[in-house]
Motif scaffolding. Structure first.
Motif, mmCIF file in Angstrom:
data_model
loop_
_atom_site.group_PDB
_atom_site.id
_atom_site.type_symbol
_atom_site.label_atom_id
_atom_site.label_comp_id
_atom_site.label_asym_id
_atom_site.label_seq_id
_atom_site.Cartn_x
_atom_site.Cartn_y
_atom_site.Cartn_z
ATOM 1 N N PRO A 122 0.805 -1.223 0.000
ATOM 2 C CA PRO A 122 0.000 0.000 0.000
ATOM 3 C C PRO A 122 0.837 1.271 0.000
ATOM 4 O O PRO A 122 0.351 2.339 -0.378
ATOM 5 C CB PRO A 122 -0.812 -0.129 1.297
ATOM 6 N N ALA A 123 2.108 1.179 0.402
ATOM 7 C CA ALA A 123 2.986 2.354 0.422
ATOM 8 C C ALA A 123 3.690 2.575 -0.905
ATOM 9 O O ALA A 123 4.395 3.573 -1.072
ATOM 10 C CB ALA A 123 4.034 2.209 1.530
ATOM 11 N N GLY A 124 3.513 1.678 -1.871
ATOM 12 C CA GLY A 124 4.186 1.808 -3.160
ATOM 13 C C GLY A 124 3.638 2.965 -3.983
ATOM 14 O O GLY A 124 2.564 3.500 -3.698
ATOM 15 N N ASP A 125 4.371 3.348 -5.017
ATOM 16 C CA ASP A 125 3.915 4.449 -5.865
ATOM 17 C C ASP A 125 3.857 4.010 -7.330
ATOM 18 O O ASP A 125 4.195 2.882 -7.665
ATOM 19 C CB ASP A 125 4.795 5.689 -5.702
ATOM 20 N N HIS A 126 3.419 4.942 -8.183
ATOM 21 C CA HIS A 126 3.229 4.643 -9.601
ATOM 22 C C HIS A 126 4.454 4.973 -10.447
ATOM 23 O O HIS A 126 4.393 4.862 -11.679
ATOM 24 C CB HIS A 126 2.021 5.401 -10.136
ATOM 25 N N GLY A 127 5.541 5.368 -9.830
ATOM 26 C CA GLY A 127 6.758 5.644 -10.578
ATOM 27 C C GLY A 127 6.694 6.954 -11.337
ATOM 28 O O GLY A 127 5.831 7.803 -11.109
ATOM 29 N N THR A 128 7.596 7.109 -12.284
ATOM 30 C CA THR A 128 7.726 8.373 -13.020
ATOM 31 C C THR A 128 7.136 8.332 -14.420
ATOM 32 O O THR A 128 7.050 9.364 -15.083
ATOM 33 C CB THR A 128 9.219 8.756 -13.133
#
Length: 219
Positions: free
Chosen positions: A23-29
């Motif tokens: 849940p703490a991950g992100d969608h990157g650049t």
């Protein structure tokens, strides 16, 4: 085939996750324009199939748009989803021609399944697998055998009972959380899983696996 590894965000925290999504991950650049460009280039160079994966690809804010573009280009699209939360828009997309699903299932016992995913997800995933089958959506299910008395055979029978035909059992690979903090060990791979495939990650990193010829050499 091309994997679009859209995101590191996921509702779950599976103990064996190969890229440590959570849940703490992100969608990157990568922007949506970047992903669309990847699809256009893939179609131009002869890619026939893509898989949206992550993390949980349906959490990516532009995943529906990316899927629509892929279908417009004539690409087959497989969506590897945990099937924990499926919106009406995603159900409509799942039922489009050219779309198929893949998911993971760990046990017929909710407690065992939930212990692996780190969340109380068994009932929702199981119900959505059933719904996909009933809706005629092509679906394949992987059972990752994490050991410790996991009810793999019972899970397979459970899936067969409500109509899943494509089921495979996999062993845990020593990457991400499953590596136990150690460096990734390519000896844990089959040696063929990436042949003729490539992957693009959420920060635009690309990994290409060239086909191996009869002598075991890569061109």
């Amino acid at each position: 085939m091309l994997w679009l590894d859209l995101t590191r965000r996921c509702q779950l925290a599976c103990s064996h996750c190969y890229n440590s999504s959570s849940p703490a991950g992100d969608h990157g650049t990568m922007t949506v324009s970047d992903w669309i460009r990847v699809l256009n280039e893939a179609a131009d160079c002869g890619v026939e199939r893509i898989q949206l994966i992550g993390g949980e690809p349906t959490l990516h804010p532009h995943a529906l748009q990316i899927t629509d573009r892929a279908l417009t280009l004539g690409l087959q699209v497989e969506i590897y989803t945990n099937l924990v939360a499926v919106s009406p828009a995603w159900w409509r997309t799942f039922q489009q021609p050219g779309v198929s699903l893949a998911t993971s299932y760990y046990s017929d016992h909710a407690e065992q399944h939930n212990a692996i995913t780190g969340r109380p997800t068994h009932a929702r995933t199981r119900a959505n697998i059933q719904r996909a089958v009933q809706a005629g959506v092509p679906i394949r299910v992987g059972i990752v055998d994490t050991g410790d008395g996991q009810r793999v055979d019972a899970a397979r029978r459970d899936l067969h009972a409500f109509g899943v035909e494509s089921i495979r059992v996999y062993r845990v690979r020593p990457f991400g959380r499953a590596s136990g903090g150690q460096a990734p060990d390519t000896g844990g791979l089959c040696g063929r899983c990436g042949t003729g495939k490539a992957a693009v990650g959420p920060d635009g990193d690309a990994v290409h696996h060239a086909p191996v010829d009869a002598r075991g050499k890569r061109p």
